[in-house]
Write a protein that holds these residues in place. Structure first.
Motif, PDB file in Angstrom:
ATOM      1  N   VAL A  94      10.934  21.390  -2.177  1.00  0.00           N
ATOM      2  CA  VAL A  94      11.020  21.079  -3.614  1.00  0.00           C
ATOM      3  C   VAL A  94      11.489  19.641  -3.814  1.00  0.00           C
ATOM      4  O   VAL A  94      10.940  18.899  -4.637  1.00  0.00           O
ATOM      5  CB  VAL A  94      11.961  22.061  -4.359  1.00  0.00           C
ATOM      6  CG1 VAL A  94      12.069  21.657  -5.833  1.00  0.00           C
ATOM      7  CG2 VAL A  94      11.453  23.492  -4.266  1.00  0.00           C
ATOM      8  N   GLY A 146       8.217  18.724  -5.046  1.00  0.00           N
ATOM      9  CA  GLY A 146       8.313  19.334  -6.373  1.00  0.00           C
ATOM     10  C   GLY A 146       7.920  20.800  -6.371  1.00  0.00           C
ATOM     11  O   GLY A 146       7.934  21.463  -7.398  1.00  0.00           O
ATOM     12  N   TYR A 147       7.559  21.306  -5.189  1.00  0.00           N
ATOM     13  CA  TYR A 147       7.166  22.715  -5.039  1.00  0.00           C
ATOM     14  C   TYR A 147       7.847  23.297  -3.799  1.00  0.00           C
ATOM     15  O   TYR A 147       8.160  22.561  -2.855  1.00  0.00           O
ATOM     16  CB  TYR A 147       5.647  22.857  -4.868  1.00  0.00           C
ATOM     17  CG  TYR A 147       4.870  22.196  -5.976  1.00  0.00           C
ATOM     18  CD1 TYR A 147       4.669  22.849  -7.192  1.00  0.00           C
ATOM     19  CD2 TYR A 147       4.359  20.915  -5.820  1.00  0.00           C
ATOM     20  CE1 TYR A 147       3.977  22.228  -8.221  1.00  0.00           C
ATOM     21  CE2 TYR A 147       3.669  20.284  -6.847  1.00  0.00           C
ATOM     22  CZ  TYR A 147       3.482  20.946  -8.043  1.00  0.00           C
ATOM     23  OH  TYR A 147       2.812  20.329  -9.055  1.00  0.00           O
ATOM     24  N   ALA A 148       7.998  24.614  -3.760  1.00  0.00           N
ATOM     25  CA  ALA A 148       8.658  25.253  -2.629  1.00  0.00           C
ATOM     26  C   ALA A 148       7.812  25.211  -1.353  1.00  0.00           C
ATOM     27  O   ALA A 148       8.293  25.535  -0.267  1.00  0.00           O
ATOM     28  CB  ALA A 148       9.013  26.696  -2.981  1.00  0.00           C
ATOM     29  N   PHE A 149       6.533  24.856  -1.508  1.00  0.00           N
ATOM     30  CA  PHE A 149       5.643  24.681  -0.347  1.00  0.00           C
ATOM     31  C   PHE A 149       5.149  23.238  -0.344  1.00  0.00           C
ATOM     32  O   PHE A 149       5.145  22.598  -1.381  1.00  0.00           O
ATOM     33  CB  PHE A 149       4.432  25.621  -0.451  1.00  0.00           C
ATOM     34  CG  PHE A 149       4.810  27.058  -0.608  1.00  0.00           C
ATOM     35  CD1 PHE A 149       5.374  27.756   0.457  1.00  0.00           C
ATOM     36  CD2 PHE A 149       4.627  27.719  -1.810  1.00  0.00           C
ATOM     37  CE1 PHE A 149       5.739  29.081   0.313  1.00  0.00           C
ATOM     38  CE2 PHE A 149       4.992  29.043  -1.958  1.00  0.00           C
ATOM     39  CZ  PHE A 149       5.547  29.719  -0.896  1.00  0.00           C
ATOM     40  N   PRO A 150       4.695  22.765   0.814  1.00  0.00           N
ATOM     41  CA  PRO A 150       4.167  21.398   0.831  1.00  0.00           C
ATOM     42  C   PRO A 150       2.789  21.323   0.178  1.00  0.00           C
ATOM     43  O   PRO A 150       1.774  21.291   0.854  1.00  0.00           O
ATOM     44  CB  PRO A 150       4.112  21.054   2.334  1.00  0.00           C
ATOM     45  CG  PRO A 150       4.175  22.351   3.052  1.00  0.00           C
ATOM     46  CD  PRO A 150       4.724  23.390   2.134  1.00  0.00           C
ATOM     47  N   ILE A 151       2.784  21.317  -1.131  1.00  0.00           N
ATOM     48  CA  ILE A 151       1.518  21.298  -1.875  1.00  0.00           C
ATOM     49  C   ILE A 151       1.102  19.848  -2.111  1.00  0.00           C
ATOM     50  O   ILE A 151       1.870  19.058  -2.650  1.00  0.00           O
ATOM     51  CB  ILE A 151       1.669  22.044  -3.220  1.00  0.00           C
ATOM     52  CG1 ILE A 151       1.971  23.523  -2.962  1.00  0.00           C
ATOM     53  CG2 ILE A 151       0.403  21.889  -4.070  1.00  0.00           C
ATOM     54  CD1 ILE A 151       2.215  24.366  -4.200  1.00  0.00           C
ATOM     55  N   CYS A 191       4.827  27.995  -7.672  1.00  0.00           N
ATOM     56  CA  CYS A 191       4.442  27.479  -6.342  1.00  0.00           C
ATOM     57  C   CYS A 191       3.555  28.444  -5.560  1.00  0.00           C
ATOM     58  O   CYS A 191       2.558  28.053  -4.963  1.00  0.00           O
ATOM     59  CB  CYS A 191       5.681  27.213  -5.506  1.00  0.00           C
ATOM     60  SG  CYS A 191       6.920  26.180  -6.297  1.00  0.00           S
ATOM     61  N   GLN A 247      -0.318  27.738  -4.546  1.00  0.00           N
ATOM     62  CA  GLN A 247      -0.727  27.436  -3.180  1.00  0.00           C
ATOM     63  C   GLN A 247      -1.567  28.538  -2.527  1.00  0.00           C
ATOM     64  O   GLN A 247      -2.470  28.258  -1.762  1.00  0.00           O
ATOM     65  CB  GLN A 247       0.488  27.148  -2.281  1.00  0.00           C
ATOM     66  CG  GLN A 247       0.017  26.460  -1.008  1.00  0.00           C
ATOM     67  CD  GLN A 247       0.968  26.611   0.160  1.00  0.00           C
ATOM     68  OE1 GLN A 247       1.666  27.610   0.279  1.00  0.00           O
ATOM     69  NE2 GLN A 247       0.999  25.606   1.010  1.00  0.00           N
ATOM     70  N   ARG A 248      -1.245  29.788  -2.824  1.00  0.00           N
ATOM     71  CA  ARG A 248      -1.824  30.856  -1.999  1.00  0.00           C
ATOM     72  C   ARG A 248      -2.630  31.908  -2.731  1.00  0.00           C
ATOM     73  O   ARG A 248      -3.229  32.768  -2.107  1.00  0.00           O
ATOM     74  CB  ARG A 248      -0.701  31.582  -1.247  1.00  0.00           C
ATOM     75  CG  ARG A 248       0.045  30.648  -0.348  1.00  0.00           C
ATOM     76  CD  ARG A 248       1.127  31.369   0.408  1.00  0.00           C
ATOM     77  NE  ARG A 248       1.862  30.412   1.230  1.00  0.00           N
ATOM     78  CZ  ARG A 248       2.917  30.707   1.946  1.00  0.00           C
ATOM     79  NH1 ARG A 248       3.371  31.946   1.976  1.00  0.00           N
ATOM     80  NH2 ARG A 248       3.534  29.784   2.656  1.00  0.00           N
ATOM     81  N   SER A 303       5.921  21.647 -12.079  1.00  0.00           N
ATOM     82  CA  SER A 303       6.665  21.671 -10.813  1.00  0.00           C
ATOM     83  C   SER A 303       7.169  23.080 -10.554  1.00  0.00           C
ATOM     84  O   SER A 303       6.942  23.982 -11.357  1.00  0.00           O
ATOM     85  CB  SER A 303       7.872  20.727 -10.892  1.00  0.00           C
ATOM     86  OG  SER A 303       8.867  21.312 -11.710  1.00  0.00           O
ATOM     87  N   CYS A 304       7.894  23.239  -9.457  1.00  0.00           N
ATOM     88  CA  CYS A 304       8.624  24.488  -9.171  1.00  0.00           C
ATOM     89  C   CYS A 304       9.506  24.825 -10.369  1.00  0.00           C
ATOM     90  O   CYS A 304      10.016  23.931 -11.046  1.00  0.00           O
ATOM     91  CB  CYS A 304       9.479  24.270  -7.917  1.00  0.00           C
ATOM     92  SG  CYS A 304      10.761  25.507  -7.625  1.00  0.00           S
ATOM     93  N   VAL A 341      14.955  29.088  -5.656  1.00  0.00           N
ATOM     94  CA  VAL A 341      14.912  28.160  -4.515  1.00  0.00           C
ATOM     95  C   VAL A 341      15.960  27.041  -4.645  1.00  0.00           C
ATOM     96  O   VAL A 341      16.759  26.816  -3.746  1.00  0.00           O
ATOM     97  CB  VAL A 341      13.491  27.566  -4.331  1.00  0.00           C
ATOM     98  CG1 VAL A 341      13.490  26.491  -3.264  1.00  0.00           C
ATOM     99  CG2 VAL A 341      12.522  28.665  -3.945  1.00  0.00           C
ATOM    100  N   VAL A 342      15.948  26.349  -5.787  1.00  0.00           N
ATOM    101  CA  VAL A 342      16.910  25.261  -5.969  1.00  0.00           C
ATOM    102  C   VAL A 342      18.267  25.818  -6.409  1.00  0.00           C
ATOM    103  O   VAL A 342      19.321  25.362  -5.966  1.00  0.00           O
ATOM    104  CB  VAL A 342      16.373  24.213  -6.976  1.00  0.00           C
ATOM    105  CG1 VAL A 342      17.411  23.130  -7.234  1.00  0.00           C
ATOM    106  CG2 VAL A 342      15.085  23.591  -6.444  1.00  0.00           C
ATOM    107  N   LEU A 364      14.682  21.257 -13.396  1.00  0.00           N
ATOM    108  CA  LEU A 364      13.288  21.565 -13.062  1.00  0.00           C
ATOM    109  C   LEU A 364      12.683  22.526 -14.090  1.00  0.00           C
ATOM    110  O   LEU A 364      11.582  22.310 -14.589  1.00  0.00           O
ATOM    111  CB  LEU A 364      13.197  22.213 -11.683  1.00  0.00           C
ATOM    112  CG  LEU A 364      13.086  21.285 -10.481  1.00  0.00           C
ATOM    113  CD1 LEU A 364      13.140  22.110  -9.212  1.00  0.00           C
ATOM    114  CD2 LEU A 364      11.797  20.479 -10.518  1.00  0.00           C
TER     115      LEU A 364
END
Ligand code: SF4
Ligand code: SF4
Lengths: 120, 285
Positions: free
Chosen positions: A80, A84-89, B13, B17-18, B44-45, B50-51, B61
């Motif tokens: 993050v 800025g994201y929890a994964f390397p996006i 996120c 991503q997935r 953003s996240c 997580v943070v 955020l």
């Protein structure tokens, strides 16, 4: 508000992590001393049933910051701070999106993340 | 279409991503219902957990994403439990003038400001508000047996979520009932999936997933409404059923199931081939 806790154990009774044999923040609140706040799933059930209105989520987060973090959690946090994201996006995500019939997205920049988060 | 533009889509996120299938199905379903939706550039996240597990700065955020929505004059549509909870909590926190001032000092560096005007709603909440339209649009009733799993943080804490019942929510039951599908009660539909345990303790997470899938075995398909639930219950089934692949159960996102009932094509909804095969079998029964 943790002062309001009477150690009644109700939160621990309903906790899904405890039911699976994990010992988490609800063990601490019920008077135990073996637990990890990192084993909490954040389902918020304990908080919903607590008769004293203890902000268990807040207590759990304080404990997490005291305990050493498991590596995958630390990596997500570092992602993050960097992306800025929890994964390397990164931009290559747009190729995957297009293959699924989705429009490209504009990502947050590393510079913007730096302006938002100073906590490294 | 712009006249009914109401929401900005916040993927979070994990889905970004997935799980493009979840985003795709959500967009196709809402388009079919005439609910306008646009992407959120530079999202953003959401910040939590997580943070939040490391720093109070998580709220910057969350507030940043709320500020982006506010600048567009739109409400936020979420599809996961934790993003919903995080953004709703931040919105409530912004009611405090001191928090708002502090957050806005940080956002000013990015040319943004926030008051907390944009509402945050999970897809389930939006669909429940449009269930009359949804009911009218069902053109291909489903002959499937469906088990359900509810995303905890869409409903709890009750005072933050302000949607459905915090302990025994019924919205997923009500939505699936519109499709004609038969609901299989598992007794664990309201229990946490345990997905987030995976990063701390894998065996614990896998046994949580196994428990839920075992209870759903009478169903043709399990339906979820959160990227985290889906990640454990669908993507991790290979690990959950190591050595017992015959126990694998198809899992759909709620908008995929609803989209099928609206007659949308499976590939438009990112529905996988195992479910397509099930539907085919049903059609020829
Ligand atoms: S936090 Fe609440 S439910 Fe848990 S032991 Fe304390 S008083 Fe009981
Ligand atoms: S929020 Fe955490 S501690 Fe509370 S019931 Fe859920 S898993 Fe247990």
């Amino acid at each position: 508000m943790i002062e309001n806790c009477t150690h009644c154990g109700l939160c621990r009774e309903v906790c899904p992590a405890e039911k699976l044999g994990g010992r988490t923040i609800t063990s601490l609140l019920s008077g135990g001393d073996e637990y990890s706040a990192w084993l909490c799933c954040c389902c918020q059930l304990c908080q919903e049933v607590c008769p004293e209105g203890v902000d268990i989520h807040q207590v759990m987060m304080c404990e997490r910051r005291r305990e050493p973090a498991p590596d995958p959690h630390r990596r997500s946090f570092e992602n993050v701070l960097r992306y800025g994201y929890a994964f390397p996006i990164t931009e290559d995500i747009n190729a995957m999106r297009s293959a699924h019939g989705l429009d490209p997205v504009e990502l947050i920049s590393a510079e913007q993340v730096r302006l938002l988060l100073h906590c490294l | 279409m712009t006249s009914n533009l109401r929401f900005v889509f916040y993927p979070g996120c994990l889905v970004l991503q997935r799980m493009p299938q979840y985003e795709l199905a959500t967009k196709r379903l809402l388009a079919a219902l005439g609910i306008g939706l646009q992407d959120m550039p530079q999202a953003s996240c959401c910040g939590a957990p997580v943070v939040e597990s490391f720093s109070d700065e998580w709220v910057y955020l969350a507030a940043y994403n709320l500020a982006l929505a506010e600048r567009l004059g739109l409400d936020v549509l979420t599809v996961c439990g934790s993003c919903t909870n995080s953004l709703k909590r931040a919105r409530l926190a912004l009611r405090d003038p001191e928090v708002r001032e502090d957050v806005n000092r940080r956002l000013a560096a990015l040319g943004l400001s926030v008051e907390g005007r944009a509402e945050v709603k999970h897809l389930l909440q939006v669909l429940m508000e449009h269930r009359a339209a949804l009911k009218e649009s069902v053109t291909a009733p489903l002959r499937l047996k469906v088990a359900l799993t509810y995303p905890c943080q869409v409903f709890r804490p009750g005072d933050v979520a302000a949607f459905d019942d915090p302990l025994q929510p019924q919205s997923m039951h009500e939505l699936v009932a519109l499709t004609g599908a038969e609901i299989v009660e598992t007794g664990v539909e309201h229990e946490c999936c345990g997905s987030t345990l995976y990063t701390s303790n894998q065996p614990l997470a896998l046994s949580a997933g196994r428990r839920k899938l075992e209870a759903s075995r009478g169903a043709d398909v399990l339906v979820d409404s959160c990227g985290n639930c889906h990640w454990l219950l669908e993507r991790m089934q290979r690990a959950i059923w190591a050595g017992e692949p015959h126990k694998r159960l198809p899992v759909l996102f709620m908008p995929q199931l609803l989209g099928l009932a609206l007659g949308l094509a499976p590939d438009e909804l990112g529905v996988n081939s195992r479910v397509v095969a099930l539907l085919g079998r049903d059609a020829h029964d």
